[in-house]
Design an enzyme around this catalytic site. Structure first.
Site, mmCIF file in Angstrom:
data_model
loop_
_atom_site.group_PDB
_atom_site.id
_atom_site.type_symbol
_atom_site.label_atom_id
_atom_site.label_comp_id
_atom_site.label_asym_id
_atom_site.label_seq_id
_atom_site.Cartn_x
_atom_site.Cartn_y
_atom_site.Cartn_z
ATOM 1 N N LEU B 84 0.732 -1.298 -0.002
ATOM 2 C CA LEU B 84 0.162 0.001 -0.011
ATOM 3 C C LEU B 84 0.780 1.536 0.063
ATOM 4 C CD1 LEU B 84 -2.838 -0.964 2.715
ATOM 5 C CD2 LEU B 84 -2.922 -1.041 0.040
ATOM 6 N N ARG B 85 2.006 1.082 0.412
ATOM 7 C CA ARG B 85 3.066 2.144 0.354
ATOM 8 C C ARG B 85 2.636 3.367 1.630
ATOM 9 N NH1 ARG B 85 6.447 -0.908 -1.970
ATOM 10 N NH2 ARG B 85 6.496 -1.020 -4.072
ATOM 11 N N HIS B 200 9.055 -14.748 1.439
ATOM 12 C CA HIS B 200 9.457 -14.453 0.196
ATOM 13 C C HIS B 200 10.564 -15.470 0.070
ATOM 14 C CE1 HIS B 200 11.320 -12.106 -3.359
ATOM 15 N NE2 HIS B 200 12.238 -12.360 -2.441
ATOM 16 N N ASP B 325 0.023 -9.219 -5.886
ATOM 17 C CA ASP B 325 1.409 -8.776 -5.800
ATOM 18 C C ASP B 325 1.762 -7.370 -6.136
ATOM 19 O OD1 ASP B 325 4.105 -9.101 -4.756
ATOM 20 O OD2 ASP B 325 4.692 -10.153 -6.181
#
Lengths: 345, 445
Positions: B84-85, B200, B325
């Site tokens: 979302l930053r 990840h 993503d």
């Protein structure tokens, strides 16, 4: 390639930039080499200067330190009568604020006619070429390409042996990081030479054989029956345990000495793009052997080849100038065509 | 399911406070296998009735009616991997702009990565995201919390407390939890709270390059990331998951070898799951072409054989979920030499259409494709939604399955336009997105 010399002279070179040797046709390469022959002669005269590029501005934009290549381009530009400006920019300081694109836009506003660009990142010169209105010559981008080096190597070989087709050429050393190796593999392959690469596996990039080369780990096997042995420079930071265990071990197995050279043809010649690490990738005496080593000729051919490239990439521009036409639209049109055909497919 | 439906049909139409009927729909509920004509009624934000027989006699007066005109009505998509930053990089995206983009994409819930500035590694961070999402009144925003403090991979976070405050899982985002001891403890500890650790999966020592290792990287002179970097980490993690009994989820898998490792682990009965993103089954390394930084992602786009294996694994269910993503980046982060460009694709607005391609090209049934974006991610995250069932949240997407269009990043609602899918032809367009019974997007608005 056969009987293409006449065709080459008429087809010429239809690209706006010189970004790489990948995708150049045999005719285009031959055209540039033929043109360079004349500049070898010009450079050997006492009056070396012509006025072909008078009024044009060449900017050497180097984001990575280089003495030889920059000097060679500078001489080439000056011998053709261009105004040559050298700019050296530390890439690290660029990264902090101004981007590569900003730099390109700033320089573009100064209306250069040719930008000669070296950059430590693969692809950076292409990126820059998309943002400027002038011709761009790639003077080395990361591990990607160094087209004028491959051209000068080809000219050196052609003058020595008379042809490129059918020659067996071994490229030895740090293939992984070498833009010289990549440009030579493309160019020599296009010209019909049979290219081998030899290096320890840690210095070979993945699937290199798919670029049309034979892969060897053993120097003596690789040099068997070769006409040309091209050595590559091994950067010091890669010598001590990261890619190879030691310089001593590297020289023992991959350094070129007279013993290993015996595997090649009796009249095989040695080349090196410089600067050399004597005693690491090449035996010092061998490098200086004027019968075997073409290293000094390579330097001379470098200037001539770069003159040919500057000449070729400014031909449209000079044509327009002569016709007294500064018609921006038609110039842009020609440029767009050149950009879309590109130096790479 | 049928029992619930019958009951719903028999229930008398009460005088509802807030009722909306979606009639004349093709109902698609992957969880129950329902695919047929019918209607759905939302009452006070929750699904009150759904099925072929609902409102078969016509809608009573006083009921707001949406005529679906035969189009597909499915649970709103649940996108389990989104950046979302906000906070920290609001010039690239905000919770509001991402919410608008998600709405356009038919997404009704997102799970946000904790790699913001500051990192979501404490209760205040989780509360901040929840509060901003409430204010935005768009899609439902869930958040992961960091698995380790500051994403440094050293000390585990307050997993119990963070879960209590609403974190839906624990991950170090774009970073691999590389230290085996730390990963072991995260998996073991999270087990006490039933929480999932999302990895990840890339062995960092091998993943120092910028694109897939192979012929193209060699030609371009770019440092490669071998496919082995992924499977090596996945296999290590699977050992740790088996040993600790923890819940493990491998995010955005990109290689044939890694999905094969997951397939075998599932066959052994391990409680492991994984997801991928549309670009890993749509594009291969050739998309990088001539240093196209929009095609730079982490993990990198792989060989064609990997792409095909990812598509097959989505189809056969080895890959549980498809997530966007979503990684928004401004131009300044992408218009750089390839090695320096930020990795990532803005994906919220293209998730549905790109995934529907797997149905349109015959790789998998429509319900299965939707399952990977609805019920399955809801199960993995332990959240509501993802189904058309009585009592479920009124989160819906109405879409035209077949309508063709071309992706145009310039029209993205996201603040960032970084997509390699410019002009990519797709089929399937969102017509309406509904959250808790409230339409947050209508096509044409």
């Amino acid at each position: 390639m056969t009987g293409s010399e006449f065709a080459a002279a008429t087809l010429g070179f239809d690209h706006r930039h010189l970004l790489g040797t990948e995708g150049l046709s045999a005719d285009e390469i031959t055209f540039l080499l033929d043109l360079a022959e004349g500049y070898v002669e010009q450079s050997r005269r006492s009056n070396k200067k012509s006025s072909l590029l008078r009024g044009l501005t060449v900017i050497n934009l180097f984001f990575e330190s280089s003495t030889r290549t920059r000097t060679s381009f500078e001489l080439a530009g000056k011998r053709l009568g261009a105004d040559v400006i050298n700019m050296s920019i530390a890439w690290s300081s660029i990264k902090k604020g101004e981007t590569l694109i900003d730099t390109a836009m700033t320089l573009n506003a100064m209306h250069p006619d040719v930008l000669v660009v070296r950059h430590p990142d693969s692809g950076a010169v292409k990126l820059l070429s998309e943002k400027v209105n002038c011709a761009v010559i790639n003077a080395g981008d990361g591990s990607h390409e160094h087209p004028t080096q491959a051209l000068l190597d080809a000219l050196t070989i052609r003058r020595r042996i008379g042809r490129l087709e059918g020659l067996r050429i071994a490229i030895c050393g740090d293939i992984l990081h070498s833009r010289v190796a990549r440009s030579n593999i493309h160019l020599l392959g296009t010209m019909g030479a049979r290219v081998r690469v030899v290096a320890p596996p840690t210095l070979l990039p993945a699937e290199i054989e798919r670029m049309g080369v034979e892969v060897f780990f053993d120097m003596t096997e690789a040099l068997q029956d070769c006409d040309i042995v091209m050595m590559l420079r091994l950067q010091t930071e890669r010598m001590h345990g990261s890619f190879v265990p030691s310089t001593r071990e590297y020289f023992r197995f991959y350094g070129l000495d007279s013993e290993k050279l015996k595997a090649a043809k009796p009249d095989a010649v040695i080349m090196h793009p410089g600067p050399m690490n004597r005693g690491i990738e090449i035996d010092s005496e061998l490098a200086d052997d004027i019968d075997r080593s073409l290293i000094r000729q390579q330097v001379e051919m470098g200037v001539a080849v770069r003159m040919a490239c500057l000449d070729t990439l400014t031909q449209d521009l000079r044509g327009h100038n002569l016709a007294g036409s500064a018609d921006g639209a038609s110039l842009d049109g020609a440029s767009a065509d050149g950009a879309s055909s590109g130096a790479r497919p | 399911m049928n029992g619930a439906l019958d009951e719903a049909v028999k229930a008398p139409a009460r005088v509802a406070r807030h009722r909306t009927a979606y009639v004349n729909a093709r109902l698609l509920d992957p969880a129950s296998g329902l695919d047929g004509a019918g209607a759905l009624v939302i009452e006070d934000g929750r699904i009150a009735e759904v099925g072929p027989q609902v409102l078969a006699e016509g809608a009573p007066q006083g009921l707001a009616v949406v005529d679906c005109a035969g189009q597909c009505l499915a649970p709103g998509l649940i996108d389990m991997r989104v950046q979302l930053r906000e906070p920290g990089e609001e010039h690239k995206e905000t919770i509001v702009s991402a919410g608008q983009a998600a709405a356009v994409g038919g997404i009704t819930s997102v799970a946000a990565l904790p790699n913001t500035e500051p990192v979501v590694d404490d209760v205040a961070g989780v509360e901040f995201v929840a509060r901003r999402a409430r204010e935005a009144k768009l899609v439902k925003v869930y958040t992961y919390a960091a698995a380790t403090r500051h994403l440094e991979g050293k000390e585990i976070t307050e997993i119990g407390l963070l879960a209590e405050f609403g974190a839906v899982g624990f991950t170090d985002g774009l970073r691999t939890i590389a230290d085996a001891q730390v990963m072991r403890r995260a998996l073991s500890y999270a087990r006490a709270f039933g929480q999932v650790i999302v990895q990840h999966a890339e062995e960092p020592a091998l993943a120092t390059g910028v694109m897939n290792e192979g012929e193209i990287a060699t030609r371009l002179g770019l440092a490669g990331i071998p496919a082995a970097a992924e499977v090596i980490m996945v296999e290590r993690d699977l050992r740790l998951a088996e040993w600790t009994g923890g819940r493990y989820h491998a995010a955005h898998l990109s290689t044939a070898a890694a999905v094969e490792a997951i397939r075998r682990a599932k066959a052994r009965g391990l409680d492991v799951t994984c997801d991928t993103a549309p670009h890993y089954f749509t594009l291969n390394e050739h998309a990088v072409g001539d240093y196209r930084s929009f095609a730079k992602v982490s993990p990198p786009l792989r060989a064609e054989s990997d792409r095909a294996a990812i598509a097959a694994a989505v189809a056969d269910g080895t890959i549980d979920a498809v997530a966007s993503d979503h990684s928004p980046h401004d131009q300044e982060s992408k218009r750089l030499p390839f090695s320096h460009a930020e990795p990532g694709i803005a994906g919220l607005e293209t998730l549905l259409a790109l995934t529907l391609a797997l149905h349109h090209n015959g790789a998998m049934p429509l319900l299965d494709a939707l399952h990977r974006m609805t019920a399955r991610p809801a199960e993995i995250l332990g959240i509501e939604g993802g189904r058309l069932a009585k009592g479920a949240p009124g989160d819906l997407v109405l879409f035209d399955l077949d309508r063709p269009w071309r992706i145009d990043p310039d029209r993205f609602r996201s603040k960032s336009k970084n997509s390699p899918f410019e002009d990519h032809p797709v089929q399937g367009q969102v017509l309406r997105t509904v959250v808790d019974g409230r339409a947050i997007f209508k096509a044409g608005d």
